[in-house]
Design an enzyme around this catalytic site. Structure first.
Site, PDB file in Angstrom:
ATOM      1  N   HIS A 131       0.828  -1.204   0.000  1.00 51.78           N
ATOM      2  CA  HIS A 131       0.000   0.000   0.000  1.00 51.78           C
ATOM      3  C   HIS A 131       0.871   1.267   0.000  1.00 51.78           C
ATOM      4  O   HIS A 131       1.891   1.354   0.690  1.00 51.78           O
ATOM      5  CB  HIS A 131      -0.933   0.007   1.215  1.00 51.78           C
ATOM      6  N   HIS A 135      12.367  -1.212 -11.863  1.00 51.81           N
ATOM      7  CA  HIS A 135      12.150  -2.655 -12.099  1.00 51.81           C
ATOM      8  C   HIS A 135      12.181  -3.371 -10.759  1.00 51.81           C
ATOM      9  O   HIS A 135      13.194  -3.343 -10.061  1.00 51.81           O
ATOM     10  CB  HIS A 135      13.258  -3.165 -13.038  1.00 51.81           C
TER      11      HIS A 135
HETATM   12  C1  LIG Z   1      24.430  -6.324  -6.351  1.00 47.35           C
HETATM   13  C2  LIG Z   1      24.899  -6.584  -7.760  1.00 47.35           C
HETATM   14  C3  LIG Z   1      24.240  -5.592  -8.739  1.00 47.35           C
HETATM   15  C4  LIG Z   1      26.405  -6.383  -7.752  1.00 47.35           C
HETATM   16  O1  LIG Z   1      26.929  -6.647  -8.992  1.00 47.35           O
HETATM   17  P1  LIG Z   1      28.457  -6.138  -9.269  1.00 47.35           P
HETATM   18  O2  LIG Z   1      28.530  -4.661  -9.145  1.00 47.35           O
HETATM   19  O3  LIG Z   1      28.850  -6.778 -10.574  1.00 47.35           O
HETATM   20  O4  LIG Z   1      29.266  -6.692  -8.044  1.00 47.35           O
HETATM   21  P2  LIG Z   1      30.221  -7.966  -7.898  1.00 47.35           P
HETATM   22  O5  LIG Z   1      29.567  -9.212  -8.411  1.00 47.35           O
HETATM   23  O6  LIG Z   1      31.554  -7.586  -8.466  1.00 47.35           O
HETATM   24  O7  LIG Z   1      30.341  -8.089  -6.318  1.00 47.35           O
HETATM   25  C5  LIG Z   1      30.938  -7.080  -5.538  1.00 47.35           C
HETATM   26  C6  LIG Z   1      30.879  -7.527  -4.099  1.00 47.35           C
HETATM   27  O8  LIG Z   1      29.515  -7.489  -3.647  1.00 47.35           O
HETATM   28  C7  LIG Z   1      29.102  -8.804  -3.208  1.00 47.35           C
HETATM   29  N1  LIG Z   1      27.728  -9.011  -3.685  1.00 47.35           N
HETATM   30  C8  LIG Z   1      27.307  -8.986  -4.965  1.00 47.35           C
HETATM   31  N2  LIG Z   1      25.978  -9.196  -5.030  1.00 47.35           N
HETATM   32  C9  LIG Z   1      25.578  -9.360  -3.757  1.00 47.35           C
HETATM   33  C10 LIG Z   1      24.304  -9.610  -3.196  1.00 47.35           C
HETATM   34  N3  LIG Z   1      23.189  -9.706  -3.960  1.00 47.35           N
HETATM   35  N4  LIG Z   1      24.229  -9.717  -1.851  1.00 47.35           N
HETATM   36  C11 LIG Z   1      25.337  -9.605  -1.089  1.00 47.35           C
HETATM   37  N5  LIG Z   1      26.574  -9.352  -1.575  1.00 47.35           N
HETATM   38  C12 LIG Z   1      26.674  -9.243  -2.892  1.00 47.35           C
HETATM   39  C13 LIG Z   1      30.084  -9.768  -3.856  1.00 47.35           C
HETATM   40  O9  LIG Z   1      30.206 -10.940  -3.087  1.00 47.35           O
HETATM   41  C14 LIG Z   1      31.360  -8.951  -3.852  1.00 47.35           C
HETATM   42  O10 LIG Z   1      31.907  -8.988  -2.561  1.00 47.35           O
HETATM   43  P3  LIG Z   1      33.505  -8.987  -2.325  1.00 47.35           P
HETATM   44  O11 LIG Z   1      34.008  -7.680  -2.881  1.00 47.35           O
HETATM   45  O12 LIG Z   1      33.645  -9.113  -0.849  1.00 47.35           O
HETATM   46  O13 LIG Z   1      34.029 -10.155  -3.105  1.00 47.35           O
HETATM   47  C15 LIG Z   1      24.512  -8.031  -8.253  1.00 47.35           C
HETATM   48  O14 LIG Z   1      25.323  -9.024  -7.633  1.00 47.35           O
HETATM   49  C16 LIG Z   1      23.052  -8.347  -7.997  1.00 47.35           C
HETATM   50  O15 LIG Z   1      22.654  -8.816  -6.923  1.00 47.35           O
HETATM   51  N6  LIG Z   1      22.205  -8.059  -9.017  1.00 47.35           N
HETATM   52  C17 LIG Z   1      20.787  -8.301  -8.983  1.00 47.35           C
HETATM   53  C18 LIG Z   1      20.392  -9.125 -10.203  1.00 47.35           C
HETATM   54  C19 LIG Z   1      18.916  -9.467 -10.197  1.00 47.35           C
HETATM   55  O16 LIG Z   1      18.270  -9.631  -9.179  1.00 47.35           O
HETATM   56  N7  LIG Z   1      18.377  -9.579 -11.390  1.00 47.35           N
HETATM   57  C20 LIG Z   1      16.985  -9.869 -11.550  1.00 47.35           C
HETATM   58  C21 LIG Z   1      16.648  -9.950 -13.014  1.00 47.35           C
HETATM   59  S1  LIG Z   1      14.933 -10.211 -13.272  1.00 47.35           S
END
Ligand SMILES: CC(C)(COP(=O)(O)OP(=O)(O)OC[C@H]1O[C@@H](n2cnc3c(N)ncnc32)[C@H](O)[C@@H]1OP(=O)(O)O)[C@@H](O)C(=O)NCCC(=O)NCCS
Length: 228
Positions: free
Chosen positions: A139, A148
């Site tokens: 709500h 998104h």
């Molecule tokens: C958060 C996010 C955007 C980060 O992506 P990124 O900038 O490429 O980051 P990296 O993969 O290089 O990770 C960087 C750090 O964050 C951490 N990290 C990444 N995603 C994380 C998450 N969801 N939760 C907790 N930690 C996360 C990694 O472990 C890494 O930690 P470290 O530096 O200690 O090794 C991505 O991991 C994510 O969760 N994207 C969401 C995708 C999604 O839900 N898509 C839906 C499509 S319908």
């Protein structure tokens, strides 16, 4: 209800899901799929396929046709809407019949609501926003333009996911918290405090892990019938 002809922009995975929402809702029937992966126009089973240029031709030929940009990436979706530059009066919004949208909840032009999604009273779904499968807009929560909400993500009551924000799969935003413009909340995160504009935040509780290089200016729809 007469199904209106629809031109779907984008033929990737998200585009196929949007076409399924269209089919299930019965509000539209597929006229064309346009995507620059096609170098020339063609027709298959009564559906036109072709590059983005085909959109203008079809909209000029078919006064009843509408269009929607079906690309999951928020920045890419905005870039396409701006490239099309047609105004929003013929831009369709699509709601799957298995979504539960409270009466009076606005669903903006170009927005799509997937199966199992819920939007409760006072929620707002902005232009070109995506409420993905099983996501919840509680709500009085607001999903801004080009935002998104990924599958099974939840915006609690009175929250804001501002323009272009991407709430990752299974992430939660607790009541009253704002996720800033074009920010990304990682998969499974819990946002318990405001997330500023233009950052990536992740974890439980969510913390900023990096800043985005630059933010686009606030979205302003093209005037009706506009073009470039
Ligand atoms: C958060 C996010 C955007 C980060 O992506 P990124 O900038 O490429 O980051 P990296 O993969 O290089 O990770 C960087 C750090 O964050 C951490 N990290 C990444 N995603 C994380 C998450 N969801 N939760 C907790 N930690 C996360 C990694 O472990 C890494 O930690 P470290 O530096 O200690 O090794 C991505 O991991 C994510 O969760 N994207 C969401 C995708 C999604 O839900 N898509 C839906 C499509 S319908």
């Amino acid at each position: 209800m007469t199904a209106r002809p629809l031109i779907v922009v984008g033929d990737g995975g998200h585009g196929r899901v949007v076409r399924e929402v269209m089919r299930a809702s019965g509000s539209h029937r597929l006229l064309a799929v346009v995507d620059d992966r096609y170098t020339e126009a063609g027709e298959r089973d009564g559906v036109y396929y072709g590059p983005l240029l085909l959109l203008r031709t079809l909209l000029a030929d078919r006064a009843d046709a509408e269009w929607i940009v079906a690309v999951g990436d928020n920045a890419a979706r905005r870039a396409l809407v701006e490239r099309i530059g047609m105004g929003e009066e013929r831009c369709a919004s699509l709601v799957h019949p298995a979504a539960c949208i409270a009466p009076g909840v606005p669903v903006g032009p170009g927005a799509v609501v997937m199966p199992g999604a819920v939007a409760n009273p006072g929620a707002r779904i902005g232009a070109h926003a995506i409420v993905n499968s099983g996501a919840v807009v509680e709500h009085d929560a607001e999903l801004g333009p080009f935002a998104h909400l990924s599958p099974n993500a939840a915006l609690a009551g009175g929250t804001v996911a501002d323009e272009g924000a991407h709430i990752g799969i299974g992430a939660s935003v607790i009541p009253g918290v704002r996720i800033g413009r074009w920010s990304v909340l990682g998969a499974g995160a819990a946002a318990i405090r405001d997330v500023p504009d233009g950052v990536v935040a992740a974890g439980v509780p969510a913390r900023t892990i990096r800043r985005l290089a630059e933010l686009p200016p606030p979205y302003a729809p093209q005037p009706a019938g506009g073009g470039r």
